[in-house]
Enzyme design. Structure first.
Site, mmCIF file in Angstrom:
data_model
loop_
_atom_site.group_PDB
_atom_site.id
_atom_site.type_symbol
_atom_site.label_atom_id
_atom_site.label_comp_id
_atom_site.label_asym_id
_atom_site.label_seq_id
_atom_site.Cartn_x
_atom_site.Cartn_y
_atom_site.Cartn_z
ATOM 1 C CG ASP A 328 20.442 14.316 66.223
ATOM 2 O OD1 ASP A 328 21.130 14.561 67.149
ATOM 3 O OD2 ASP A 328 20.858 13.277 65.606
ATOM 4 C CG ASP A 649 19.665 10.447 62.656
ATOM 5 O OD1 ASP A 649 19.653 10.995 63.716
ATOM 6 O OD2 ASP A 649 20.593 9.824 61.954
ATOM 7 C CG ASP A 653 17.149 12.517 67.769
ATOM 8 O OD1 ASP A 653 18.052 13.235 68.538
ATOM 9 O OD2 ASP A 653 17.790 11.902 66.684
#
Length: 1075
Positions: A328, A649, A653
């Site tokens: 990410d 985080d 995700d």
């Protein structure tokens, strides 16, 4: 609301259905309708509300739901009234900027997001597992309990009338799918006894079980193969011993079985059986699980010191095989906080934060006042909540960046605000999208006024007529100067992906108070103090960590919800994309267009054309992340299967973290959803910790390989010696107790010694092994067979001519209860000495020559080798009858040691032989292939396997058990397929690319085909798309990355007259393909 999925309520409820489902409370929408609505964004959402409900108040009347207000939104809803409402959706979408919400533009509010500015009232449309955050939790398996309760409630309300009702529209089918209902969900078709059986099946199938890790799969297969070989050898040994004894005694010698001799014969047979069991015990590598467990447990403990909190033990070794990392952006590669990274102050362009001493006090004082006063007083920077975390930013992110700049200049904004509180501000021109600036007027002590202004640099610089020079004095700022500044300062900042903000001021003398309502007049004739460039900066350790990953053969990809230009700039800074490389940077929509067929289904073949070159996936939904990760894992193209790690985080995700072979969550900035879905938590949020995890993972793999190399050498030698010795001399040269001691050395002690080797940086210099790489390489096989040849030569030499060499009595063909002989003690002692020195050889498995390298960095290894040697002396000298040992002289001990040291010399000889010349050597320990997996294994490893496959397998099991009910259900679903496909041609069937649950991976009931994702632009072209296959989209984009060159806008024509278009003037735009 949870019951609405099972209630089969039409969009406009009929009286009959109202009677059927009284629990629906008279709502005018099904859960499916609300879910579809919540998946839309912006104009699409507004259009849907207007088409279906008239306006937002119409939706409220339909739902009869009360509004909610607050900082953290606990439910999904639609905004009905708001004042300057801004939402931070970064935890759900990865979008780092605040999203402005209004009832007439973008009214969709999502659970788990934070209200950052303004206030509002919303009507709640979904709570719990039906909200967007709840859907993600359900994907992670957290919603299982709610689903069971829902099924029970649904069953209670279903009536026989529903069976006759028949028609289920596509929205209800989709509701069923999205509710996580399993393949048996169509309860109207259940008979009483069939239902019970299926419920039992469902419970059994829902037990969460983890798929075997890559290493476990290989080890299990290898252990089974070795075990079978050992069993065969031990059986043959016993049979040969018994036959030899029987033939020699009763045929050759012609003896008769006498009753009084029976106990003697039985003792012989028991002895043969014990020898057989000994061969089996030595052959079966029962130390393998121990070695794996010790290695993993030791690694996990040490990894904790490297800030890797391992939640699942096998994630540690899987990480060593990782071939790809999908990361990410927001909060993982970057800090998820806007920060000033460049500035132009006093005629100087600073690429870093300048030292306060480098600035004139006048400029510094003006800058601090301009930022502190001309910002919302609700925006502030607070101390961190956790130790080691970054300070907390509260309020507008751009203003937080500027306040952070003040703190970086070693000044504080709070005293300035206390000196001039908010109620003392004379006039405030708030920021809006038209003026793109914010201005604040304060009264000066001399009775005059001072205006501070900040805003987009291209707008504010046009209003500046002066600028502060390096001495803090005014100099004129002409249009030519402005053009120079744009070229030399602002454009380079923009090319670096920075957002530029201009900070300016203006003084009004005491005598002339202007007309404050004439804003254009007031906010003009400004003096520029500074231009700053802000961005969400890359974490300082990330570029080096990514370089190490790439050197180690691991491809790093960025998957983010942010816009493509920002993502591309950050990827270039991280080193994910390099100038001149052939790579792809795609947006979520384009990615979906490329990987889906005309029916909207994902095709692995199409995905295989995209992912190898894909480096950046921007504007992606959680579905896209999950699709990409699953596609890479399932892909069979390339030399080896991919092992994928995912870092993230945010809540968005979660599904990808769960699907990945290894999921990394951030420990400080990460949400609870991300941590729950992950395998390893990075306690310091440091991307470098991932590199440490790769090192430890590879070390675990190598430790297991070292142990295998050592153990298999002992296995081969011990089994051949016991078997050959038994066949030729009717007695094993190595006695049962001695074999068990050898087994203890090579299993327990060796696993402890070899599994605790610390990792070295050299582990990162080789490519990852991947899924298909065998556990025992050809080099290891060469070492195993080479050392086995040496040891067998020595032992057989000692066995048959040893008594002549040492001038002692032969131990061969000794009677049943004869005392221990020196001859066989020397064989046993030599065998153990060779194993001890071979343990040092086993420390290296890639053909390295220096086997002593780093030996003293592992005290456990040294202790075990010396300890084993000490115990061996005690056993030989004082073991006596129990260990079948006779004490040896010093000379005999030295010979045994000499032969043992010969192992080290022989190891150098083997290392000289090039492996490439030994074509006959085969590798061993491949992972189990899909076709080799047994039904039991399939049933065991179900949870991690894709939902669709899981349902298919469960269907097969139910089929084999004779539940013919499933046939009926498939027929019913097929009967409604045609109505699903009709939805393709209706504009109402279009759904947003942002939706969380519309792709086949997430749909548990997977017997029906999926509706494709159709964008606004595609509605007119539906029929064309259905008739003709889409042309391959050319790679128009991505090599003009260096020095931030603007890409010219291309307009090309493809075979189907599709147009590639983009917004003119946008830097580094993405080329979007209309198919």
């Amino acid at each position: 609301m949870g019951d609405m999925a099972n209630s089969s309520i039409e969009f406009h409820p009929k009286p009959q259905q109202q009677r059927e489902a009284p629990h629906a409370g008279g709502f005018g929408c099904t859960l499916a309708e609300l879910r579809t609505l919540m998946e839309l964004r912006g104009a699409e959402a507004l259009q849907k509300i207007q088409e279906a409900y008239g306006d937002v108040s119409g939706l409220c009347r339909r739902l009869k739901t009360s509004p909610t207000e607050g900082d953290l939104l606990p439910a999904d809803g639609v905004l009905i009234q708001g004042n300057d409402l801004k939402i931070d959706e970064s935890s759900l979408t990865g979008e780092s900027d605040h999203v402005r919400k209004s009832a007439d533009k973008d009214p969709m509010l999502l659970s788990g997001t934070h209200v950052m500015e303004g206030s509002g009232r919303m009507v709640v449309t979904a709570v719990g597992v039906n909200s967007q955050t709840g859907i993600i939790f359900t994907l992670l398996g957290a919603g299982g309990e709610e689903e069971e309760k829902k099924d029970k409630k649904g069953k209670a309300t279903l009536t026989s009338r529903k069976q006759q009702d028949g028609a289920m529209d596509s929205s209800q089918t989709r509701a069923k799918k999205q509710d996580g209902a399993v393949a048996m969900e169509m309860q109207p078709l259940k008979s009483a006894e069939g239902g019970e059986m299926e419920e039992r099946e469902k419970k059994k199938a829902n037990v969460p079980k983890k798929e075997k890790s890559v290493l476990q799969g290989k080890l299990t297969k290898l252990a089974v193969q070795i075990g079978k070989a050992g069993l065969v050898m031990s059986a043959i040994t016993v049979i040969i011993l018994v036959l030899y004894f029987v033939i020699e005694t009763f045929v050759v010698d012609g003896r008769v079985w006498l009753a009084e001799c029976t106990p003697v014969y039985v003792q012989y047979f028991v002895k043969f059986f014990i020898i057989g069991v000994t061969v089996l015990v030595v052959a079966v590598p029962e130390g393998l699980p121990l070695a794996v467990t010790i290695s993993l447990a030791y690694s996990v403990k040490k990894m904790m010191k490297d800030n890797n909190l391992v939640r699942h033990l096998d994630a540690c070794e899987t990480m060593g095989n990782a071939t790809a990392i999908c990361s990410d952006k927001t909060g993982t590669l970057t800090t998820n906080r806007m920060t000033v990274v460049q500035s132009y102050l006093g005629d100087t362009h600073y690429k870093e934060i300048p030292a306060p001493s480098a600035l004139t006090p006048k400029i510094l004082d003006l800058l601090v006042h301009a930022i502190s006063i001309n910002s919302a007083y609700t925006t502030k920077i607070l101390p961190p909540e956790k130790e080691g975390a970054l300070p907390r930013q509260v309020g507008n992110k751009t203003e937080c960046a500027l306040l952070g700049f003040v703190l970086d200049l070693k000044r504080d904004f709070q005293p300035v605000r206390e000196q001039i509180p908010e109620d003392k501000l004379y006039k405030v021109y708030t920021f809006n999208s038209v003026r793109k600036s914010m201005s604040t007027v304060i009264r000066m002590p001399d009775g005059g006024f001072r205006l501070f202004s900040k805003g987009a640099s291209e707008i504010l610089l046009k209003k500046c007529t002066n600028i502060l020079n390096s001495n803090g004095e005014l100099r004129s700022f002409r249009p030519r100067d402005r053009d120079d500044m744009v070229k030399k300062i602002i454009e380079p900042m923009a090319c670096d992906g920075l957002r530029t903000i201009c900070i300016a001021y203006r003084d009004f003398s005491a005598g002339q108070e202007p007309d404050w309502d004439n804003e254009n007049e007031v906010v003009g004739d400004l003096t520029c103090i500074a231009v700053v460039g802000i961005e969400d900066p890359v974490r300082p350790e990330v570029p080096e960590a990514i370089r190490k990953c790439q050197r180690a053969g691991i491809t790093v990809r960025m998957v983010t919800g942010d816009n493509i230009n920002t993502a591309r700039a950050i990827a270039a800074k991280c080193g994910i994309i390099q100038p001149g490389e052939d790579f792809l940077c795609l947006e979520g929509k384009e990615f979906n267009r490329r990987i889906r067929n005309e029916k909207g289904e994902i095709e692995q073949e199409r995905l295989d054309k995209v992912w190898p070159k894909l480096r950046v996936l921007a504007r992606s939904s959680p579905t896209d992340k999950h699709t990409l990760v699953k596609g890479i894992i399932d892909s069979t193209t390339g030399e080896q299967r991919q092992v994928v790690a995912v870092t993230g985080d945010g809540t968005n995700d979660g599904p990808a973290l769960k699907k990945a072979d290894v999921g990394f969550a951030m420990g400080i900035a990460g949400t609870d959803v991300a941590k729950e879905a992950s395998d390893i938590i990075l306690t310091d949020d440091n991307f470098t910790s991932i590199v440490k995890a790769v090192m430890w993972g590879r070390n675990v793999y190598d430790s297991i390989s070292k142990f295998l190399q050592f153990q298999l050498t002992v296995n081969v030698v011990a089994v051949i010696v016991a078997f050959t010795g038994a066949c030729i001399t009717q007695d094993s040269p190595l006695k049962a107790v001695q074999m068990l001691w050898v087994n203890l050395i090579m299993d327990t002690f060796a696993s402890l010694a070899l599994a605790t080797e610390p990792p070295t940086e050299s582990l990162l210099l080789r490519k990852p092994y991947g899924r298909d790489k065998p556990l025992i390489s050809r080099t290891m096989m060469k070492n195993i067979l080479g050392h086995a040849v040496y040891q067998l030569t020595i032992i057989f030499t000692l066995l048959f001519v040893g008594e002549l060499f040492f001038d002692i009595d032969s131990g061969r063909n000794a009677p049943l209860h004869s005392p221990p002989s020196e001859h066989y003690t020397i064989i046993f002692n030599t065998f153990v000495m060779m194993q001890l020195f071979n343990e040092i050889n086993a420390r290296k498995i890639h053909g390295e020559r220096n086997v002593f390298d780093g030996i003293f960095s592992n005290p456990i290894f040294c202790t075990i080798v010396l300890g084993t040697f000490g115990i061996q002396i005690v056993i030989v000298q004082f073991g006596g009858k129990p260990f079948s040992c006779s004490p040896l002289s010093t000379e005999q001990w030295l010979w045994c040691l000499f032969v043992g040291v010969g192992e080290l010399v022989w190891g150098q000889v083997i290392a000289t032989i090039p492996t490439s010349q030994l074509k006959c050597l085969k590798e061993a320990g491949h992972g189990p292939g899909k076709d080799e997996m047994t039904d039991e294994e399939l049933a065991e490893g179900e949870e991690e396997i894709d939902h669709a496959e899981r349902e298919l397998r469960r269907g097969q099991i139910l089929w084999f058990r004779g539940l013919n009910r499933i046939q009926t259900q498939i027929r019913v679903v097929k009967a409604f397929r045609s109505s699903l496909y009709e939805g393709l041609e209706k504009p109402e069937s279009k759904s947003s690319i942002h939706n969380f649950m519309a792709t086949p991976e997430f749909l548990i009931n997977d017997y029906t085909h999926n509706i494709p994702l159709i964008d606004d632009t595609d509605v007119d072209e539906n029929e064309e798309r259905l008739r003709a296959p889409p042309p391959p989209a050319p790679n128009q984009n991505n090599n003009a990355i260096d020095s931030g060159i603007y890409l010219a806008t291309h307009v090309t024509k493809s075979a189907t007259s599709s147009a590639f278009s983009s917004r003119p003037g946008s830097p580094l735009h993405s080329v979007e393909t209309s198919l």
